[in-house]
Design an enzyme around this catalytic site. Structure first.
Site, PDB file in Angstrom:
ATOM      1  N   ALA A 139      25.411  -9.349 -10.725  1.00 16.82           N
ATOM      2  CA  ALA A 139      24.995  -8.367 -11.737  1.00 16.82           C
ATOM      3  C   ALA A 139      25.646  -8.693 -13.081  1.00 16.82           C
ATOM      4  CB  ALA A 139      25.367  -6.960 -11.283  1.00 16.82           C
ATOM      5  N   GLN A 141      30.095 -10.325  -4.291  1.00 15.68           N
ATOM      6  CA  GLN A 141      29.058 -11.247  -4.743  1.00 15.68           C
ATOM      7  C   GLN A 141      27.984 -10.509  -5.538  1.00 15.68           C
ATOM      8  OE1 GLN A 141      28.486 -12.916  -0.630  1.00 15.68           O
ATOM      9  NE2 GLN A 141      28.044 -14.780  -1.778  1.00 15.68           N
ATOM     10  N   GLU A 142      27.570  -9.368  -5.040  1.00 12.05           N
ATOM     11  CA  GLU A 142      26.541  -8.592  -5.726  1.00 12.05           C
ATOM     12  C   GLU A 142      27.010  -8.194  -7.115  1.00 12.05           C
ATOM     13  OE1 GLU A 142      23.825  -4.549  -4.961  1.00 12.05           O
ATOM     14  OE2 GLU A 142      25.204  -5.279  -3.426  1.00 12.05           O
ATOM     15  N   GLY A 143      28.273  -7.798  -7.228  1.00 12.83           N
ATOM     16  CA  GLY A 143      28.819  -7.424  -8.525  1.00 12.83           C
ATOM     17  C   GLY A 143      28.889  -8.600  -9.490  1.00 12.83           C
TER      18      GLY A 143
END
Length: 618
Positions: A226, A221-223
């Site tokens: 970003a 999710q973080e990727g």
């Protein structure tokens, strides 16, 4: 029959009188006048249709309605204007491993086009500085005292509350998203911290906040966030492209349409921190797998999502590959390398009865350190003395086994699945260590050139350590370059080179990688992508339902358009035609009546039309 006087309607010089037989000739227009009136009415009808068509075309095709253009973008001034009633606000708290930060975002009302995203910007204060606040340590430090979580985060929310107009608080969404620090905690400790936030925050703050607004997000999710944030700032989600702009053919995931879409090419992301390395990029075409096992792994690495507000509109459907590699960051890789040196040297000394590296006089030669640099590694009981030889090419060869590559097709670091990249039509941005390693000392940040970079790194490694320190003391390197950077620049140069070209298989001839610290002079956080994705349904409140219905089905749109507008136009022209035919019939009746009278039998007709002041056309 008597005469009718009009002296009260005209000036004295226009005084005349008409008989009843002459009156129809004055009231009935000429053919020229009829054509003029018809033309004017037609133009009015066409103008109305044009306005309707522009409005409908906007909602159907996704092109921006010029009448809504003033609502579509946030200006630099608007970012600070809290009195603007059209501005909306949103908060994202990034709970990281070393600390937590709150970001305040703002955006204007949506312009009503279901194919456009919100125009979200980071809010700025009156001094033009981003509205952001950071506290330390990370929230994971509260693992044993989860009841203090809400007290821990209170300063961040109080800070944000002062910048968002109070009357906007109840409609301002708040998201608290935790990353790596929380991910390593046991699930029970994670949940205890989150539950304290869910319970106490609504008591003290009036933000739009629900249980689903606070969570521990995955590395995937973080990727994705970003990737969204960077491409949003780059303007890659605006699919209107000019001639010469890079485009890509996309087969939309889950779409029934047979033809591929042509839209702006998105940018891939490479990010290397101290501990991990991450890659994210769009996969525009349907992928195939070498085995069922590979397909199962790929499901966890491919994210398919719709950034748009309407699930039926596929303009903003993306398939993105994201993979995070723990232990492949610059510092973690160096630590693994040093542990290997200690372990292998001890085994060799024991086998051969040697004492290499045990004293300063007999150091272990390390090609990944600058020439003649003396260093010590390992705990006191396993202390190993190193001396650098500064051989960039040898260092690269030594580091290749640490990539854990396999011979499997479509794989990268540690044999992890990686879908094919069209290197001939792609673009990547390299952040963090990819930028620092190329800019801080080598001063080569920006457009990447593999051969020039390798040559510069080779020259740095081979330079005497004494000379490097003199250059450092003279301020020849970037202001934020420190002594640690100076020592391990040679190692990190070789590591980033190998990760890029051997691990991720980028050709050494690849010319479309840009290493950067900022995008358009702005630091892009994954939190921007997070709020863009999580608020994607908010435009629904500003979009007329007719627009959404039209976007769902071309047939339904056409049917609605015909019934609401073409039907009106048909009725308009039928009425207009009826009026014209009626007037023409009156004209013919007038001519028949006029032919029944001769000039001798109606002398008053000549007298009534004899005034030169008011000519009448026949």
């Amino acid at each position: 029959m008597g005469r009718i006087g009009f002296s009260c309607l005209f000036p004295a010089s226009w005084h005349f009188s008409l008989s009843p037989q002459a009156l129809p000739r004055l009231l009935i227009p000429s053919l020229r006048q009829l054509l003029f009136i018809s033309l004017v009415l037609c133009l009015i009808g066409l103008f109305y249709m044009l306005l309707i068509a522009m409005k409908t075309h906007t909602s159907w095709t996704g092109e921006e309605n010029p009448f809504h253009r003033h609502l579509a973008r946030v200006t630099d001034l608007d970012e600070t204007d809290t009195s603007n009633p059209n501005l909306n606000y949103g908060l994202v708290v990034d709970c990281g491993s070393s600390g937590s930060r709150v970001f305040v975002y703002c955006w204007p009302r949506h312009n009503g086009n279901p194919r456009e995203l919100l125009d979200i910007r980071q809010m700025r204060d009156q001094n033009r500085k981003p509205v952001v606040m950071k506290i330390k340590p990370g929230i994971a430090e509260l693992a044993k005292t989860p009841e203090k979580a809400s007290d821990y985060i209170d300063p961040l929310l109080s800070f944000a509350a002062k910048h968002v107009p109070k009357h906007k608080h109840q409609e301002t969404p708040l998201y608290i998203l935790c990353t790596a620090g929380m991910r390593i905690l046991p699930e029970s400790q994670q949940e205890a911290i989150l539950e304290d936030l869910r319970t106490d925050i609504p008591v003290h703050f009036n933000f739009l906040f629900s249980d689903s607004h606070v969570e521990v997000i995955s590395g995937k999710q973080e990727g994705v966030y970003a990737w969204i944030g960077i491409n949003y700032v780059l303007g890659r989600f605006n699919h209107e492209h000019k001639d010469g702009e890079a485009v890509v053919e996309v087969h939309v995931p889950g779409s029934d349409q047979q033809e591929a879409l042509m839209r702006k090419r998105t940018a891939g992301v490479l990010d290397m921190g101290g501990v991990s390395t991450q890659i994210a990029y769009e996969v525009p075409n349907t992928v195939s797998f070498a085995s069922p096992q590979q397909e199962e792994v790929a499901k966890n690495l491919l994210a398919e999502f719709n950034l748009g507000c309407d699930a039926h509109v596929t303009d903003h459907v993306y398939r993105v590959y994201v993979s995070t590699f723990l232990g492949f960051g610059g510092n973690a890789a160096r630590q693994r390398y040093e542990e290997s040196l200690i372990r292998n040297t001890a085994a060799r000394n024991k086998l051969l009865g040697e004492h290499v590296g045990e004293t300063v006089e007999s150091p272990l030669l390390d090609p990944c350190l600058p020439s003649d640099l003396q260093d010590e590694i390992g705990p006191p009981t396993q202390r190993l003395h190193l001396r650098g030889t500064g051989d960039f090419d040898e260092c690269r060869q030594i580091l290749q086994p640490f990539l854990n590559r396999t011979n499997d097709t479509q794989t990268s670091l540690s044999g992890i699945y990686q879908p094919a990249i069209d290197y001939s039509n792609s673009q990547f941005y390299g952040f963090s260590e990819f930028y620092y390693c190329m800019e801080d000392v080598l001063r080569m940040g920006g457009d990447y050139n593999a051969s020039k970079y390798a040559q510069a790194a080779k020259g740095y490694c081979a330079t005497q350590w004494k000379t490097l320190k003199e250059r450092f003391d003279s301020g020849l390197y970037a202001s934020h370059a420190d002594f640690h950077r100076l020592k391990y620049q040679c190692f990190k140069s070789a590591w980033t080179y190998e990760v890029l070209h051997t691990g991720f298989s980028f050709p050494t001839t690849y010319k479309n990688l840009k290493t950067a610290l900022l995008v358009y002079d702005k630091e892009v956080q994954w939190t921007l992508g997070a709020i863009l994705y999580r608020t994607r349904f908010l435009p629904l409140r500003d979009i007329p339902q007719e627009s959404l219905k039209g976007a769902h089905s071309h047939w339904r749109h056409n049917f609605s358009f015909v019934n609401n507008h073409y039907l009106f136009l048909v009725c308009f022209f039928i009425v207009l035609l009826s009026i014209i035919l009626y007037l023409l019939r009156l004209r013919r009746i007038h001519r028949r009546v006029a032919q029944r009278y001769t000039p001798s039998s109606v002398p008053w007709l000549e007298e009534g039309l004899g005034s030169p002041s008011l000519p009448v056309d026949l």
